[in-house]
Each structure stands twice: as structure tokens, then as C-alpha cells.
Scaffold this motif. Structure first.
Motif, PDB file in Angstrom:
ATOM      1  N   LEU A  34       0.802  -1.316  -0.131  1.00  0.00           N
ATOM      2  CA  LEU A  34       0.253  -0.019   0.252  1.00  0.00           C
ATOM      3  C   LEU A  34       0.470   1.534  -0.034  1.00  0.00           C
ATOM      4  CD1 LEU A  34      -3.154  -0.959   2.683  1.00  0.00           C
ATOM      5  CD2 LEU A  34      -2.689  -0.950  -0.180  1.00  0.00           C
ATOM      6  N   ALA A  35       1.825   1.446   0.485  1.00  0.00           N
ATOM      7  CA  ALA A  35       2.743   2.375   0.545  1.00  0.00           C
ATOM      8  C   ALA A  35       3.433   2.558  -0.701  1.00  0.00           C
ATOM      9  CB  ALA A  35       3.976   2.351   1.590  1.00  0.00           C
ATOM     10  N   GLN A  40       0.122   6.591   2.519  1.00  0.00           N
ATOM     11  CA  GLN A  40       0.601   6.980   4.012  1.00  0.00           C
ATOM     12  C   GLN A  40       0.016   5.395   4.932  1.00  0.00           C
ATOM     13  OE1 GLN A  40       0.403  10.489   5.546  1.00  0.00           O
ATOM     14  NE2 GLN A  40      -0.307  11.260   3.985  1.00  0.00           N
ATOM     15  N   LEU A  41       0.982   5.142   6.042  1.00  0.00           N
ATOM     16  CA  LEU A  41       0.413   3.542   6.621  1.00  0.00           C
ATOM     17  C   LEU A  41       0.848   3.805   7.917  1.00  0.00           C
ATOM     18  CD1 LEU A  41      -1.014   1.485   4.877  1.00  0.00           C
ATOM     19  CD2 LEU A  41       0.217   2.882   3.419  1.00  0.00           C
ATOM     20  N   GLN A  55       8.656  -3.828  10.738  1.00  0.00           N
ATOM     21  CA  GLN A  55       9.285  -2.626  11.100  1.00  0.00           C
ATOM     22  C   GLN A  55      10.646  -2.811   9.870  1.00  0.00           C
ATOM     23  OE1 GLN A  55       8.987   1.094  12.405  1.00  0.00           O
ATOM     24  NE2 GLN A  55      10.367   1.390  11.405  1.00  0.00           N
ATOM     25  N   ALA A  56      11.513  -3.912  10.414  1.00  0.00           N
ATOM     26  CA  ALA A  56      12.571  -4.332   9.562  1.00  0.00           C
ATOM     27  C   ALA A  56      11.926  -4.411   7.780  1.00  0.00           C
ATOM     28  CB  ALA A  56      13.208  -5.452  10.302  1.00  0.00           C
ATOM     29  N   ALA A  61      12.631  -2.303   2.593  1.00  0.00           N
ATOM     30  CA  ALA A  61      12.500  -1.964   1.872  1.00  0.00           C
ATOM     31  C   ALA A  61      11.956  -0.529   1.066  1.00  0.00           C
ATOM     32  CB  ALA A  61      10.816  -1.987   1.439  1.00  0.00           C
ATOM     33  N   ALA A  62      13.030   0.218   2.092  1.00  0.00           N
ATOM     34  CA  ALA A  62      12.512   2.041   2.010  1.00  0.00           C
ATOM     35  C   ALA A  62      11.409   2.477   1.966  1.00  0.00           C
ATOM     36  CB  ALA A  62      13.799   2.259   1.118  1.00  0.00           C
ATOM     37  N   VAL A  63      10.074   1.443   2.858  1.00  0.00           N
ATOM     38  CA  VAL A  63       8.747   2.326   2.982  1.00  0.00           C
ATOM     39  C   VAL A  63       9.067   2.708   4.240  1.00  0.00           C
ATOM     40  CG1 VAL A  63       6.269   1.734   3.523  1.00  0.00           C
ATOM     41  CG2 VAL A  63       8.036   0.653   1.165  1.00  0.00           C
ATOM     42  N   PRO A  64       8.173   4.260   4.346  1.00  0.00           N
ATOM     43  CA  PRO A  64       8.081   4.250   5.694  1.00  0.00           C
ATOM     44  C   PRO A  64       6.206   4.134   5.737  1.00  0.00           C
ATOM     45  CG  PRO A  64       7.685   6.793   3.998  1.00  0.00           C
ATOM     46  CD  PRO A  64       8.434   4.893   3.066  1.00  0.00           C
TER      47      PRO A  64
END
Length: 170
Positions: A34-35, A40-41, A55-56, A61-64
């Protein structure tokens, strides 16, 4: 990962760029998908091990994304306001009893923005192996007391300020 059909439902239910909670985020697969689609997630799960893994995986994946550990059936302590909530497959059935299921829906619904949507992602079970996997997931959930929700056919909320994670205003 999210199927193309489920992604289409998310795009219909949630506004572009809207803040979405993935309830029962597990290792973060739906959060990452979805990010990457522009939402926004936040991701919530009952098990701290799962939110740590999510989180890891999101960082790799460089996803906030914002992750938290919580019992989604008793969810009144957070200040978040979301444009939508996506329940991952099988989560709703893991909540024991209709009273707790209704309470979970009400609690999470209370964190939605006006016109926000709750979307339940369900999977069609096609084989005995899938039934067995579902049964083991259900047993694990009953031991921990997890949650899920229901799709409400409403127009997506606007992209007006949504409160962001923990009510930060965006």
C-alpha cells in the motif's frame, strides 16, 4: 503482497495519499504494498515480534510506516485518525465471540475520519492445506485474542488533513 483485485478495492475505499491502518499487519507485506501504491501507513498487530518484523521489512523496502503493538479489540488509547482501516485475511475470525468482534469494529471505527472506510480482506480457501493453515492461524489467534472489520460502502474521505499518526497533523 496484495492481489490486483484487493489493491483496486483499496484504491476505491481509501483516498489517494490517505493515512491507512493495516490491522493485523503481521510482517508488513500489505503495508509495503500500500505504501508503494502511494498511501501513508500505520500497521498494528497484537504480537510485538510481528510489528518488529514489519518495521524491519518496511525499512529494508525503504517504505515509511508507523508500527505499533496493540490488542485491536480494545483500542481506545491511541489518538490516531485514519482515512481507512484494512483488515488482513482471517483476522476477524480470530476474535472470539460476536460481542468482542463488534467492540473491535466500534473501537477502530472511532479512529476513522468522517467518511472513512473499513475494508475486510478475505481469502477464498481452495484446498485442504489452506483450511489447515487457516485452522492453525485461528488457533494461534484465539490464544492471543486478535481482531478484524467490515467493508462499508461509502465514498472515500477527502484528502484534507487527517491527523497523521498519533494526531500529529500530517
Amino acid at each position: 503482497e496484495i492481489s490486483p483485485e484487493m489493491m483496486a478495492m483499496c484504491r476505491k475505499a481509501f483516498p489517494p495519499g490517505g493515512w491507512v491502518l493495516v490491522a493485523g499487519c503481521g510482517a508488513g507485506n500489505e503495508v509495503i504494498a500500500l505504501a508503494r501504491a502511494g498511501f501513508q501507513l500505520s500497521g498494528g498487530d497484537l504480537l510485538a515480534e510481528m510489528t518488529a518484523a514489519a518495521q524491519a521489512n518496511a525499512q529494508a523496502a525503504a517504505v515509511p510506516a508507523d508500527f505499533f503493538t496493540a490488542d485491536l479489540t480494545n483500542f481506545s488509547t491511541r489518538e490516531d485518525r485514519w482515512a481507512g482501516v484494512l483488515f488482513t485475511p482471517h483476522l476477524y475470525s480470530m476474535i472470539p465471540g460476536s460481542t468482542r468482534r463488534i467492540a473491535a469494529l466500534r473501537a477502530l471505527g472511532g479512529h476513522l475520519l468522517p467518511a472513512g472506510n473499513i475494508l475486510i480482506h478475505v481469502r477464498r480457501v481452495k484446498s485442504a492445506g489452506e483450511w489447515l493453515q487457516l485452522w492453525f492461524s485461528h488457533r494461534r489467534g484465539r490464544a492471543h485474542g486478535v481482531a478484524l472489520s467490515d467493508f462499508v460502502d461509502r465514498p472515500p474521505p477527502s484528502t484534507a488533513p487527517h491527523g497523521g499518526p498519533r494526531g500529529t497533523g500530517g
